[in-house]
Enzyme design. Structure first.
Site, mmCIF file in Angstrom:
data_model
loop_
_atom_site.group_PDB
_atom_site.id
_atom_site.type_symbol
_atom_site.label_atom_id
_atom_site.label_comp_id
_atom_site.label_asym_id
_atom_site.label_seq_id
_atom_site.Cartn_x
_atom_site.Cartn_y
_atom_site.Cartn_z
ATOM 1 N N GLU A 136 -14.745 28.495 -8.208
ATOM 2 C CA GLU A 136 -13.429 28.748 -7.634
ATOM 3 C C GLU A 136 -12.403 27.886 -8.366
ATOM 4 O O GLU A 136 -12.548 26.665 -8.454
ATOM 5 C CB GLU A 136 -13.402 28.428 -6.134
ATOM 6 C CG GLU A 136 -12.048 28.834 -5.546
ATOM 7 C CD GLU A 136 -11.890 28.495 -4.070
ATOM 8 O OE1 GLU A 136 -12.899 28.366 -3.354
ATOM 9 O OE2 GLU A 136 -10.724 28.334 -3.658
ATOM 10 N N GLU B 249 -10.195 21.802 -9.606
ATOM 11 C CA GLU B 249 -8.837 21.580 -9.079
ATOM 12 C C GLU B 249 -8.277 20.344 -9.788
ATOM 13 O O GLU B 249 -9.025 19.410 -10.076
ATOM 14 C CB GLU B 249 -8.936 21.373 -7.550
ATOM 15 C CG GLU B 249 -7.683 20.918 -6.838
ATOM 16 C CD GLU B 249 -6.489 21.839 -7.031
ATOM 17 O OE1 GLU B 249 -6.528 22.986 -6.594
ATOM 18 O OE2 GLU B 249 -5.504 21.378 -7.654
ATOM 19 N N ASP C 190 -8.319 20.685 -15.645
ATOM 20 C CA ASP C 190 -7.823 22.029 -15.972
ATOM 21 C C ASP C 190 -8.993 23.005 -16.127
ATOM 22 O O ASP C 190 -9.868 22.823 -16.986
ATOM 23 C CB ASP C 190 -7.019 21.932 -17.278
ATOM 24 C CG ASP C 190 -6.286 23.219 -17.616
ATOM 25 O OD1 ASP C 190 -6.624 24.279 -17.044
ATOM 26 O OD2 ASP C 190 -5.379 23.166 -18.455
ATOM 27 N N ASP D 153 -0.765 29.319 -8.064
ATOM 28 C CA ASP D 153 0.674 29.026 -8.059
ATOM 29 C C ASP D 153 1.429 30.230 -8.617
ATOM 30 O O ASP D 153 1.136 30.677 -9.725
ATOM 31 C CB ASP D 153 0.954 27.792 -8.919
ATOM 32 C CG ASP D 153 0.223 26.569 -8.380
ATOM 33 O OD1 ASP D 153 0.537 26.135 -7.270
ATOM 34 O OD2 ASP D 153 -0.688 26.068 -9.075
ATOM 35 N N LYS E 86 9.809 32.194 -10.933
ATOM 36 C CA LYS E 86 10.939 32.433 -11.849
ATOM 37 C C LYS E 86 10.439 33.054 -13.149
ATOM 38 O O LYS E 86 9.423 32.624 -13.688
ATOM 39 C CB LYS E 86 11.642 31.108 -12.162
ATOM 40 C CG LYS E 86 12.365 30.529 -10.980
ATOM 41 C CD LYS E 86 13.167 29.308 -11.353
ATOM 42 C CE LYS E 86 13.843 28.765 -10.104
ATOM 43 N NZ LYS E 86 13.937 27.303 -10.098
ATOM 44 N N THR F 45 -5.928 31.728 5.266
ATOM 45 C CA THR F 45 -5.430 30.362 5.047
ATOM 46 C C THR F 45 -3.982 30.246 5.475
ATOM 47 O O THR F 45 -3.328 31.242 5.798
ATOM 48 C CB THR F 45 -5.481 30.008 3.557
ATOM 49 O OG1 THR F 45 -4.622 30.917 2.872
ATOM 50 C CG2 THR F 45 -6.877 30.082 3.008
ATOM 51 N N LYS F 46 -3.475 29.021 5.394
ATOM 52 C CA LYS F 46 -2.071 28.823 5.765
ATOM 53 C C LYS F 46 -1.156 29.578 4.779
ATOM 54 O O LYS F 46 -0.117 30.074 5.156
ATOM 55 C CB LYS F 46 -1.727 27.334 5.835
ATOM 56 C CG LYS F 46 -1.724 26.618 4.539
ATOM 57 C CD LYS F 46 -1.123 25.232 4.686
ATOM 58 C CE LYS F 46 -1.028 24.637 3.348
ATOM 59 N NZ LYS F 46 -0.739 23.644 2.733
ATOM 60 N N PHE F 47 -1.582 29.709 3.528
ATOM 61 C CA PHE F 47 -0.787 30.479 2.562
ATOM 62 C C PHE F 47 -0.664 31.926 3.024
ATOM 63 O O PHE F 47 0.385 32.536 2.965
ATOM 64 C CB PHE F 47 -1.452 30.477 1.174
ATOM 65 C CG PHE F 47 -1.227 29.215 0.419
ATOM 66 C CD1 PHE F 47 -0.013 28.967 -0.207
ATOM 67 C CD2 PHE F 47 -2.221 28.258 0.332
ATOM 68 C CE1 PHE F 47 0.205 27.802 -0.898
ATOM 69 C CE2 PHE F 47 -2.017 27.083 -0.357
ATOM 70 C CZ PHE F 47 -0.801 26.850 -0.971
ATOM 71 N N GLU F 48 -1.798 32.434 3.478
ATOM 72 C CA GLU F 48 -1.822 33.833 3.893
ATOM 73 C C GLU F 48 -0.993 34.026 5.170
ATOM 74 O O GLU F 48 -0.228 34.990 5.274
ATOM 75 C CB GLU F 48 -3.274 34.263 4.111
ATOM 76 C CG GLU F 48 -3.399 35.748 4.241
ATOM 77 C CD GLU F 48 -4.774 36.272 3.869
ATOM 78 O OE1 GLU F 48 -5.619 35.517 3.377
ATOM 79 O OE2 GLU F 48 -4.977 37.473 4.100
HETATM 80 C C1 LIG Z 1 -1.029 27.481 -4.488
HETATM 81 S S1 LIG Z 1 -2.467 26.477 -4.525
HETATM 82 C C2 LIG Z 1 -3.691 27.457 -3.680
HETATM 83 C C3 LIG Z 1 -4.857 26.683 -3.190
HETATM 84 C C4 LIG Z 1 -6.000 27.470 -2.533
HETATM 85 N N1 LIG Z 1 -6.637 28.383 -3.449
HETATM 86 C C5 LIG Z 1 -5.595 28.172 -1.267
HETATM 87 O O1 LIG Z 1 -5.635 29.396 -1.218
HETATM 88 O O2 LIG Z 1 -5.215 27.484 -0.308
HETATM 89 C C6 LIG Z 1 -2.990 26.606 -6.234
HETATM 90 C C7 LIG Z 1 -3.849 25.439 -6.693
HETATM 91 O O3 LIG Z 1 -4.321 25.676 -8.005
HETATM 92 C C8 LIG Z 1 -4.374 24.443 -8.704
HETATM 93 N N2 LIG Z 1 -4.377 24.773 -10.148
HETATM 94 C C9 LIG Z 1 -3.403 25.412 -10.825
HETATM 95 N N3 LIG Z 1 -3.745 25.558 -12.106
HETATM 96 C C10 LIG Z 1 -4.991 25.005 -12.252
HETATM 97 C C11 LIG Z 1 -5.870 24.844 -13.347
HETATM 98 N N4 LIG Z 1 -5.545 25.299 -14.549
HETATM 99 N N5 LIG Z 1 -7.040 24.222 -13.142
HETATM 100 C C12 LIG Z 1 -7.369 23.761 -11.905
HETATM 101 N N6 LIG Z 1 -6.579 23.883 -10.826
HETATM 102 C C13 LIG Z 1 -5.394 24.499 -10.995
HETATM 103 C C14 LIG Z 1 -3.146 23.702 -8.218
HETATM 104 O O4 LIG Z 1 -3.294 22.307 -8.376
HETATM 105 C C15 LIG Z 1 -3.079 24.125 -6.748
HETATM 106 O O5 LIG Z 1 -3.724 23.177 -5.910
#
Ligand SMILES: C[S@@+](CC[C@H](N)C(=O)[O-])C[C@H]1O[C@@H](n2cnc3c(N)ncnc32)[C@H](O)[C@@H]1O
Length: 237
Positions: free
Chosen positions: A66, A91, A118, A141, A145, A216-219
């Site tokens: 994931e 993450e 990353d 994310d 923009k 999730t809270k996002f959803e």
């Molecule tokens: C908007 S959050 C969503 C988190 C989770 N999947 C959820 O649904 O609650 C996106 C996450 O992806 C991580 N992220 C973004 N690009 C990444 C990368 N290239 N490698 C690892 N993590 C990454 C960010 O740090 C952030 O915590």
């Protein structure tokens, strides 16, 4: 460009994340101190070459990766619901990984390992081709923009890289609440010759929302703000 650069299949000019602070709660710090050495690793500290996933878990089992597990809300539940898979979460956000370890501890799971850094570097340098059973990217994310769209995680190059790491029959599952990103995801995946849409016959090619993916809270926020959630499920034939 020197000769070693040419061997790298994917060179990044921008990254898909923002570096956030590393301040942790007392509980997160304690979870970090208790579990990180055993359950986690920094991507930059991995030995050169492919990660020996089966040895790390101490067993051979299907591997799910994931990307961007955030605060681990979904991840912990999925890890607990799928004890038969070796679940890797990558993450960049340290307090998020600590929170995930706290949740995992409460759920008493043993099938989770965490990677900090990353995901692109992890996949490119430390994941063997055709070794993953599934890659999940939930609510990445959105970079709404237009001038930031190049920072989105789901791009032709990253999807080609992910596809190369999936076993034949392996699955790429994406979910987002941003209409325009969902369309970009679909466009990119449809153009990737190594992937086939499992739900090509559904309207728009969108997958029905899997009832096993926790809300999730996002959803919830997306629902509150009137945005629709799109799931996309592709497989490597
Ligand atoms: C908007 S959050 C969503 C988190 C989770 N999947 C959820 O649904 O609650 C996106 C996450 O992806 C991580 N992220 C973004 N690009 C990444 C990368 N290239 N490698 C690892 N993590 C990454 C960010 O740090 C952030 O915590």
């Amino acid at each position: 460009m020197n000769s070693s650069d040419q061997q790298v299949p994917f060179r990044r000019t921008v990254v898909s994340y923002v570096q956030r602070g590393e301040r942790m709660t007392v509980g997160q710090q304690r979870a970090w101190d208790r579990h990180w050495a055993e359950l986690g690793s920094d991507v930059t500290e991995l030995p050169e070459g492919p990660l020996d996933v089966q040895s790390w878990f101490g067993r051979s089992a299907p591997v799910v990766l994931e990307i961007g597990s955030g605060m681990g809300e979904t991840t912990a539940q999925l890890v607990a619901a799928q004890p038969d898979v070796n679940y890797l979460a990558v993450e960049v956000y340290k307090p998020g990984l600590a929170q995930l370890m706290l949740r995992a501890e409460k759920l008493e799971v043993s099938n989770l390992r965490l990677l900090r850094g990353d995901a692109i570097v992890l996949l490119r340098d430390h994941v063997e081709p055709e070794s993953l059973d599934e890659v999940r990217i939930y609510f990445p994310d959105p970079w709404p923009k237009k001038r930031h769209h190049k920072r989105r995680l789901v791009q032709p190059e990253s999807v080609a890289l992910i596809t190369s790491r999936l076993r034949p029959g392996g699955v790429l599952h994406l979910a987002t609440d941003w209409e325009n990103y969902a369309e970009q995801m679909r466009e990119v995946c449809e153009a990737e010759p190594g992937l086939r849409n499992r739900y090509a016959d559904e309207p728009g090619g969108w997958a029905p929302r899997p009832d096993w993916r926790p809300v999730t809270k996002f959803e919830n926020r997306a629902h509150d703000e009137g945005r629709e959630i799109h799931d996309l499920i592709y497989e490597r034939p």
